[in-house]
Design a protein around this motif. Structure first.
Motif, PDB file in Angstrom:
ATOM      1  N   ASP A  91       0.825  -1.216   0.000  1.00 51.66           N
ATOM      2  CA  ASP A  91       0.000   0.000   0.000  1.00 51.66           C
ATOM      3  C   ASP A  91       0.855   1.260   0.000  1.00 51.66           C
ATOM      4  O   ASP A  91       0.390   2.337  -0.363  1.00 51.66           O
ATOM      5  CB  ASP A  91      -0.915   0.021   1.231  1.00 51.66           C
ATOM      6  N   TYR A  92       2.111   1.120   0.430  1.00 50.88           N
ATOM      7  CA  TYR A  92       3.042   2.241   0.501  1.00 50.88           C
ATOM      8  C   TYR A  92       4.379   1.800  -0.091  1.00 50.88           C
ATOM      9  O   TYR A  92       4.730   0.620  -0.079  1.00 50.88           O
ATOM     10  CB  TYR A  92       3.249   2.704   1.946  1.00 50.88           C
ATOM     11  N   LEU A  93       5.125   2.771  -0.574  1.00 49.15           N
ATOM     12  CA  LEU A  93       6.425   2.515  -1.178  1.00 49.15           C
ATOM     13  C   LEU A  93       7.486   3.325  -0.460  1.00 49.15           C
ATOM     14  O   LEU A  93       7.337   4.536  -0.276  1.00 49.15           O
ATOM     15  CB  LEU A  93       6.405   2.918  -2.662  1.00 49.15           C
ATOM     16  N   CYS A  94       8.571   2.670  -0.037  1.00 47.42           N
ATOM     17  CA  CYS A  94       9.701   3.419   0.506  1.00 47.42           C
ATOM     18  C   CYS A  94      10.997   2.885  -0.096  1.00 47.42           C
ATOM     19  O   CYS A  94      10.978   1.924  -0.875  1.00 47.42           O
ATOM     20  CB  CYS A  94       9.730   3.391   2.026  1.00 47.42           C
ATOM     21  N   PHE A  95      12.106   3.491   0.251  1.00 42.59           N
ATOM     22  CA  PHE A  95      13.359   3.241  -0.459  1.00 42.59           C
ATOM     23  C   PHE A  95      14.495   2.989   0.518  1.00 42.59           C
ATOM     24  O   PHE A  95      14.536   3.557   1.607  1.00 42.59           O
ATOM     25  CB  PHE A  95      13.693   4.447  -1.343  1.00 42.59           C
ATOM     26  N   LEU A  96      15.403   2.138   0.096  1.00 45.07           N
ATOM     27  CA  LEU A  96      16.610   1.866   0.868  1.00 45.07           C
ATOM     28  C   LEU A  96      17.727   1.584  -0.126  1.00 45.07           C
ATOM     29  O   LEU A  96      17.673   0.595  -0.858  1.00 45.07           O
ATOM     30  CB  LEU A  96      16.408   0.671   1.798  1.00 45.07           C
ATOM     31  N   ASP A  97      18.714   2.456  -0.175  1.00 43.32           N
ATOM     32  CA  ASP A  97      19.852   2.232  -1.072  1.00 43.32           C
ATOM     33  C   ASP A  97      20.789   1.203  -0.455  1.00 43.32           C
ATOM     34  O   ASP A  97      20.941   1.127   0.772  1.00 43.32           O
ATOM     35  CB  ASP A  97      20.589   3.539  -1.341  1.00 43.32           C
ATOM     36  N   ALA A  98      21.449   0.444  -1.298  1.00 39.80           N
ATOM     37  CA  ALA A  98      22.261  -0.682  -0.841  1.00 39.80           C
ATOM     38  C   ALA A  98      23.524  -0.259  -0.114  1.00 39.80           C
ATOM     39  O   ALA A  98      24.191  -1.100   0.490  1.00 39.80           O
ATOM     40  CB  ALA A  98      22.617  -1.577  -2.031  1.00 39.80           C
ATOM     41  N   ASP A  99      23.873   1.018  -0.174  1.00 39.31           N
ATOM     42  CA  ASP A  99      25.055   1.493   0.554  1.00 39.31           C
ATOM     43  C   ASP A  99      24.675   2.395   1.727  1.00 39.31           C
ATOM     44  O   ASP A  99      25.520   3.101   2.280  1.00 39.31           O
ATOM     45  CB  ASP A  99      26.025   2.213  -0.379  1.00 39.31           C
ATOM     46  N   ASP A 100      23.406   2.374   2.115  1.00 43.57           N
ATOM     47  CA  ASP A 100      22.924   3.143   3.264  1.00 43.57           C
ATOM     48  C   ASP A 100      22.293   2.194   4.272  1.00 43.57           C
ATOM     49  O   ASP A 100      22.233   0.985   4.062  1.00 43.57           O
ATOM     50  CB  ASP A 100      21.871   4.171   2.825  1.00 43.57           C
ATOM     51  N   TRP A 101      21.767   2.744   5.365  1.00 42.92           N
ATOM     52  CA  TRP A 101      20.956   1.962   6.293  1.00 42.92           C
ATOM     53  C   TRP A 101      19.942   2.888   6.944  1.00 42.92           C
ATOM     54  O   TRP A 101      20.109   4.108   6.931  1.00 42.92           O
ATOM     55  CB  TRP A 101      21.813   1.233   7.332  1.00 42.92           C
ATOM     56  N   MET A 102      18.877   2.309   7.475  1.00 43.08           N
ATOM     57  CA  MET A 102      17.816   3.119   8.069  1.00 43.08           C
ATOM     58  C   MET A 102      17.629   2.756   9.531  1.00 43.08           C
ATOM     59  O   MET A 102      17.945   1.653   9.968  1.00 43.08           O
ATOM     60  CB  MET A 102      16.513   2.962   7.291  1.00 43.08           C
ATOM     61  N   TYR A 103      17.117   3.725  10.284  1.00 35.46           N
ATOM     62  CA  TYR A 103      16.861   3.502  11.698  1.00 35.46           C
ATOM     63  C   TYR A 103      15.773   2.424  11.849  1.00 35.46           C
ATOM     64  O   TYR A 103      14.852   2.350  11.023  1.00 35.46           O
ATOM     65  CB  TYR A 103      16.406   4.783  12.366  1.00 35.46           C
ATOM     66  N   PRO A 104      15.821   1.623  12.897  1.00 43.91           N
ATOM     67  CA  PRO A 104      14.867   0.516  13.037  1.00 43.91           C
ATOM     68  C   PRO A 104      13.399   0.939  13.091  1.00 43.91           C
ATOM     69  O   PRO A 104      12.514   0.142  12.790  1.00 43.91           O
ATOM     70  CB  PRO A 104      15.297  -0.141  14.361  1.00 43.91           C
ATOM     71  N   TRP A 105      13.130   2.158  13.497  1.00 43.09           N
ATOM     72  CA  TRP A 105      11.740   2.622  13.606  1.00 43.09           C
ATOM     73  C   TRP A 105      11.321   3.460  12.392  1.00 43.09           C
ATOM     74  O   TRP A 105      10.241   4.045  12.404  1.00 43.09           O
ATOM     75  CB  TRP A 105      11.578   3.428  14.889  1.00 43.09           C
ATOM     76  N   ARG A 106      12.126   3.495  11.342  1.00 40.78           N
ATOM     77  CA  ARG A 106      11.826   4.343  10.181  1.00 40.78           C
ATOM     78  C   ARG A 106      10.502   3.964   9.523  1.00 40.78           C
ATOM     79  O   ARG A 106       9.623   4.827   9.302  1.00 40.78           O
ATOM     80  CB  ARG A 106      12.968   4.246   9.165  1.00 40.78           C
ATOM     81  N   VAL A 107      10.316   2.682   9.152  1.00 34.59           N
ATOM     82  CA  VAL A 107       9.121   2.271   8.407  1.00 34.59           C
ATOM     83  C   VAL A 107       7.864   2.551   9.217  1.00 34.59           C
ATOM     84  O   VAL A 107       6.891   3.121   8.698  1.00 34.59           O
ATOM     85  CB  VAL A 107       9.209   0.781   8.027  1.00 34.59           C
TER      86      VAL A 107
END
Length: 305
Positions: A82-98
Motif C-alpha cells: 500500500d506504501y512505497l519506501c526506499f533503501l539504497d544498498a550502501d545506506d541503512w535506516m533507523y529501526p523505527w523508520r518504516v
C-alpha cells in the motif's frame, strides 16, 4: 499483501549490503516486502541477498547494467504494498523508520508522501551532520509545488502512497537524478509532509566524488530542460544554477576544498540526534552480527532477467 514495499536497487554493493539488509530486518514493523533489483552487478551482491532465505525479499537480477532509472522503474512495477519506501544498498535506516512514516501517512490521508532528514556518517560510522529540513518539534505538511524546483528533502528517506507512486514513472534514460525527477512529478500534484527527525543514515564521504557530482548535475539540468514548455523562464534559471554548482565543485576539488563545500550541505547534529543515531546503530549492528555472523540456509525468491 504487505503494507509497505521497500525498493532496493543495487550495483556492486557487496561490502555495504549487510548493513542495509540488517537495518531492514531490524525494523520494528514486520509488515513489509522488499523488491531487490541487482542492476547487473559483477560482485556477490545478488548472492548475499538470496542467501538470506527471507521470503519477504523478492530478488531480481539484470544481466547487464541498465542504470538506476530503469532498475527503479522495474522495481516499482513489481511492488505490491500500500506504501512505497526506499533503501539504497550502501545506506541503512533507523529501526523505527518504516513504522514512523507509516503512522504519519495513515494519520494524514490527504498527504501523498512523507520524508525525513538523514544522518551523514563519517568514515568511522559516527553521526557527523544532518541533511534535510528537520527543525522544530513536530511534522509539517506542505502544499504542492507552485514553481519549478528541486525537492526540499532527500529521496531515500521518503515513503509514498503506492496508488500515487504508480501514477508516475522513473525515467529509464536517467542514469542519475532519476529520483529527483520522480519526486518533482509527484510534488507538483500532491501535498507532502516532512518529519522533524532523521530516520536514515547516509555515508556521504563514500559517494561524493567530482565525477559523480558533475554527472548528477548534468542529469539535473536535463530534467529542468524537460520543463521548458511549462516553465520557460524557471527551467532556464534552474539550468544555469546547476551549471554554476558544477563549476563550483570543479573549483573546490581543484583547490582541495571539496570537504568544506560538501560540509555546507548539512548542519551539526544536536546531542539528542547523536544519541538517537547511536541507539539505532547499536540495534542494527546486533542484527547484522546475528544475521551475517554464520551462514544462512535457504533462498529468497529469485528471478533472473
Amino acid at each position: 499483501m504487505p503494507a509497505v514495499s521497500v525498493m532496493m536497487v543495487c550495483y556492486n554493493a557487496a561490502p555495504t549490503l549487510p548493513w542495509a539488509l540488517g537495518s531492514l530486518l531490524a525494523q520494528t514493523s514486520n509488515d513489509w516486502e522488499c523488491i531487490f533489483v541487482d542492476d547487473g552487478s559483477t560482485d556477490r551482491s545478488f548472492d548475499i541477498v538470496v542467501g538470506l532465505g527471507d521470503p519477504r525479499i523478492r530478488a531480481f537480477r539484470f544481466d547487464t547494467n541498465r542504470g538506476r532509472g530503469a532498475a527503479r522503474q522495474f522495481a516499482l512495477e513489481q511492488a505490491e504494498g500500500d506504501y512505497l519506501c526506499f533503501l539504497d544498498a550502501d545506506d541503512w535506516m533507523y529501526p523505527w523508520r518504516v513504522q514512523t512514516e507509516l503512522d504519519f501517512l495513515e494519520a494524514e490521508p490527504k498527504v501523498a508522501l512523507v520524508s525525513s532528514g538523514w544522518g551523514i556518517q563519517d568514515s568511522d560510522g559516527n553521526l557527523a551532520g544532518i541533511r534535510g529540513d528537520v527543525n522544530g518539534d513536530k511534522p509539517q505538511v506542505f502544499s504542492p509545488f507552485t514553481r519549478l524546483r528541486m525537492p526540499p528533502f532527500p529521496f531515500p528517506p521518503s515513503m509514498i502512497r503506492m496508488r500515487t507512486a504508480k501514477l508516475y514513472k522513473f525515467d529509464p534514460r536517467l542514469r542519475a537524478a532519476e529520483d529527483a525527477a520522480f519526486l518533482i512529478q509527484i510534488l507538483s500534484d500532491h501535498s507532502y509532509g516532512i518529519l522533524h527527525q532523521s530516520l536514515y543514515a547516509y555515508s556521504e564521504h563514500l559517494s561524493v566524488t567530482l565525477e559523480r557530482m558533475i554527472t548528477d548535475y548534468n542529469f539535473v539540468r536535463e530534467i529542468f530542460r524537460n520543463y521548458r514548455a511549462e516553465f520557460p523562464l524557471q527551467s532556464r534559471i534552474k539550468n544555469l544554477e546547476y551549471l554554476a554548482k558544477g563549476l563550483a565543485y570543479r573549483t573546490a576539488f581543484a583547490l582541495k576544498r571539496s570537504e568544506w563545500l560538501v560540509g555546507r550541505r548539512w548542519r551539526i547534529p544536536t546531542p539528542a540526534e547523536v544519541a538517537e543515531s547511536q541507539a539505532a546503530r547499536k540495534r542494527v549492528a546486533m542484527v547484522v552480527k546475528e544475521t551475517f555472523g554464520t551462514p544462512v540456509v535457504g533462498a529468497a525468491r529469485c528471478h533472473s532477467l
